[in-house]
Design a protein around this motif. Structure first.
Motif, PDB file in Angstrom:
ATOM      1  N   LEU A 171       0.851  -1.188   0.000  1.00 12.83           N
ATOM      2  CA  LEU A 171       0.000   0.000   0.000  1.00 12.83           C
ATOM      3  C   LEU A 171       0.886   1.237   0.000  1.00 12.83           C
ATOM      4  N   LYS A 172       0.787   2.022  -1.082  1.00 13.98           N
ATOM      5  CA  LYS A 172       1.587   3.248  -1.149  1.00 13.98           C
ATOM      6  C   LYS A 172       0.799   4.394  -0.538  1.00 13.98           C
ATOM      7  N   VAL A 173       1.438   5.082   0.402  1.00 17.99           N
ATOM      8  CA  VAL A 173       0.803   6.237   1.036  1.00 17.99           C
ATOM      9  C   VAL A 173       1.760   7.434   0.975  1.00 17.99           C
ATOM     10  N   ASP A 174       2.466   7.481  -0.132  1.00 19.32           N
ATOM     11  CA  ASP A 174       3.541   8.453  -0.327  1.00 19.32           C
ATOM     12  C   ASP A 174       3.092   9.907  -0.407  1.00 19.32           C
TER      13      ASP A 174
ATOM     14  N   PHE B 211     -11.138  -2.739   5.200  1.00 22.22           N
ATOM     15  CA  PHE B 211     -10.684  -2.425   6.562  1.00 22.22           C
ATOM     16  C   PHE B 211     -11.375  -3.310   7.585  1.00 22.22           C
ATOM     17  N   ARG B 212     -10.641  -3.642   8.655  1.00 25.82           N
ATOM     18  CA  ARG B 212     -11.259  -4.348   9.778  1.00 25.82           C
ATOM     19  C   ARG B 212     -12.139  -3.347  10.535  1.00 25.82           C
ATOM     20  N   PRO B 213     -13.379  -3.701  10.825  1.00 26.29           N
ATOM     21  CA  PRO B 213     -14.254  -2.775  11.549  1.00 26.29           C
ATOM     22  C   PRO B 213     -13.672  -2.425  12.915  1.00 26.29           C
ATOM     23  N   GLN B 214     -13.823  -1.164  13.324  1.00 32.83           N
ATOM     24  CA  GLN B 214     -13.331  -0.703  14.626  1.00 32.83           C
ATOM     25  C   GLN B 214     -14.440   0.016  15.358  1.00 32.83           C
ATOM     26  N   GLU B 215     -14.335   0.023  16.686  1.00 31.93           N
ATOM     27  CA  GLU B 215     -15.283   0.835  17.464  1.00 31.93           C
ATOM     28  C   GLU B 215     -14.995   2.312  17.225  1.00 31.93           C
ATOM     29  N   ALA B 216     -16.041   3.114  17.241  1.00 28.66           N
ATOM     30  CA  ALA B 216     -15.878   4.546  16.956  1.00 28.66           C
ATOM     31  C   ALA B 216     -15.129   5.271  18.058  1.00 28.66           C
TER      32      ALA B 216
ATOM     33  N   VAL C 152      -5.807  -2.857   7.639  1.00 27.76           N
ATOM     34  CA  VAL C 152      -6.171  -3.308   6.293  1.00 27.76           C
ATOM     35  C   VAL C 152      -6.190  -4.833   6.304  1.00 27.76           C
ATOM     36  N   ASP C 153      -7.368  -5.410   6.065  1.00 29.64           N
ATOM     37  CA  ASP C 153      -7.477  -6.870   6.065  1.00 29.64           C
ATOM     38  C   ASP C 153      -7.345  -7.458   4.673  1.00 29.64           C
ATOM     39  N   GLY C 154      -7.450  -6.623   3.660  1.00 26.66           N
ATOM     40  CA  GLY C 154      -7.271  -7.135   2.306  1.00 26.66           C
ATOM     41  C   GLY C 154      -7.166  -5.996   1.307  1.00 26.66           C
ATOM     42  N   MET C 155      -6.459  -6.253   0.206  1.00 29.27           N
ATOM     43  CA  MET C 155      -6.308  -5.244  -0.850  1.00 29.27           C
ATOM     44  C   MET C 155      -6.360  -5.965  -2.188  1.00 29.27           C
ATOM     45  N   ASN C 156      -6.878  -5.266  -3.188  1.00 30.13           N
ATOM     46  CA  ASN C 156      -6.926  -5.817  -4.535  1.00 30.13           C
ATOM     47  C   ASN C 156      -6.235  -4.839  -5.479  1.00 30.13           C
ATOM     48  N   ASP C 157      -5.108  -5.267  -6.049  1.00 27.20           N
ATOM     49  CA  ASP C 157      -4.347  -4.313  -6.864  1.00 27.20           C
ATOM     50  C   ASP C 157      -4.960  -4.104  -8.248  1.00 27.20           C
TER      51      ASP C 157
ATOM     52  N   LYS D 161      -1.188  -4.006   8.557  1.00 26.19           N
ATOM     53  CA  LYS D 161      -1.617  -4.928   7.512  1.00 26.19           C
ATOM     54  C   LYS D 161      -2.064  -6.208   8.214  1.00 26.19           C
ATOM     55  N   GLY D 162      -3.385  -6.304   8.387  1.00 24.72           N
ATOM     56  CA  GLY D 162      -3.964  -7.344   9.229  1.00 24.72           C
ATOM     57  C   GLY D 162      -3.797  -8.749   8.691  1.00 24.72           C
ATOM     58  N   PHE D 163      -3.445  -8.841   7.421  1.00 22.52           N
ATOM     59  CA  PHE D 163      -3.256 -10.167   6.807  1.00 22.52           C
ATOM     60  C   PHE D 163      -1.800 -10.624   6.913  1.00 22.52           C
ATOM     61  N   GLN D 164      -0.950  -9.819   7.526  1.00 21.03           N
ATOM     62  CA  GLN D 164       0.415 -10.240   7.840  1.00 21.03           C
ATOM     63  C   GLN D 164       0.493 -10.477   9.355  1.00 21.03           C
TER      64      GLN D 164
END
Ligand code: G4P
Ligand code: NA
Ligand code: NA
Length: 195
Positions: A20-23, A190-195, A178-183, A156-159
């Protein structure tokens, strides 16, 4: 979605190989308002802990850690990466394996800036395999300081890093998981989180 997840959807780019690039906002060009907001969020999540120092690792962790530290009013210590050093007893040292670069590096922190008196909040940009984090934890253990928490921008939740760290009982807070990405589609789950 929280503010960081929204920004990742807007400006993050999914690359082949689950990268995931966040440059444009986190890792190269840095959006200071966004990172300051991250600092405020970490203060909310860790605010009750008696933190005396923020610990991170060069290079990308440093800028983020500095803005987080503004909310805790404590200094930042960044571990330095080094190929080989003279072990003169003045430094805490840990081995860190890099999966990406397929090599082993030492990371070092001077004994002058971390001691058993310290209560540490560890901050980093990414948590993937967790090798860098394990190195930082080993340095904190060697110093006798206590780890009050670990704050990560993007996990990266899948690592395996996040699960390993939670299983060890640490208070780990990742602002986006991030639980998954599709290039091909660019989709990010995203994994759901409490607010
Ligand atoms: P880890 O075990 O420390 O979790 O990381 P890993 O070896 O898997 O990854 C090596 C480097 O790549 C780390 O930076 C990590 O932050 C970064 N990284 C891992 N996954 C991604 C990703 O999807 N996107 C981006 N942008 N970075 C990722 P480093 O080389 O140790 O540090 P730095 O000098 O860049 O700060
Ligand atoms: Na990093
Ligand atoms: Na990085």
């Amino acid at each position: 979605m929280n503010f960081l997840e929204e920004r990742i959807v807007k400006d993050g780019v999914v690359k082949p190989g689950n990268v995931l690039k966040v440059d444009t906002f986190l890792n190269h060009q840095m959006d200071i308002e966004l990172i300051d907001q991250m600092g405020a969020e970490f203060k909310k999540r860790f605010g009750d802990a008696p933190i005396t120092k923020i610990l991170t690792i060069e290079a990308s962790g440093i800028g983020i850690a500095c803005l987080v530290a503004r909310h805790f009013h404590v200094p930042v210590v960044f571990a330095k990466k080094s190929k080989s050093i003279n072990l003169d007893g003045e430094m805490y040292v840990a081995e860190v394996e890099s999966f990406t670069h397929k090599c082993k590096n030492q990371i070092i922190v001077s004994k002058k800036v971390l001691s058993s008196e310290d209560h540490v909040l560890i901050i980093d940009d990414f948590l993937a395999n967790g090798c860098a984090l394990q190195g930082l934890l080993s340095i904190v253990a060697e110093s006798g300081a206590s780890v009050e928490g670990i704050g990560i921008a993007i996990e990266k939740g899948f690592q395996p890093g996040g699960r390993m760290i939670r299983n060890l009982g640490y208070h780990l807070e990742s602002l986006a998981i991030v639980d998954g990405m599709n290039d091909e589609t660019g989709e990010i789950l995203f994994r759901p989180q409490e607010a």
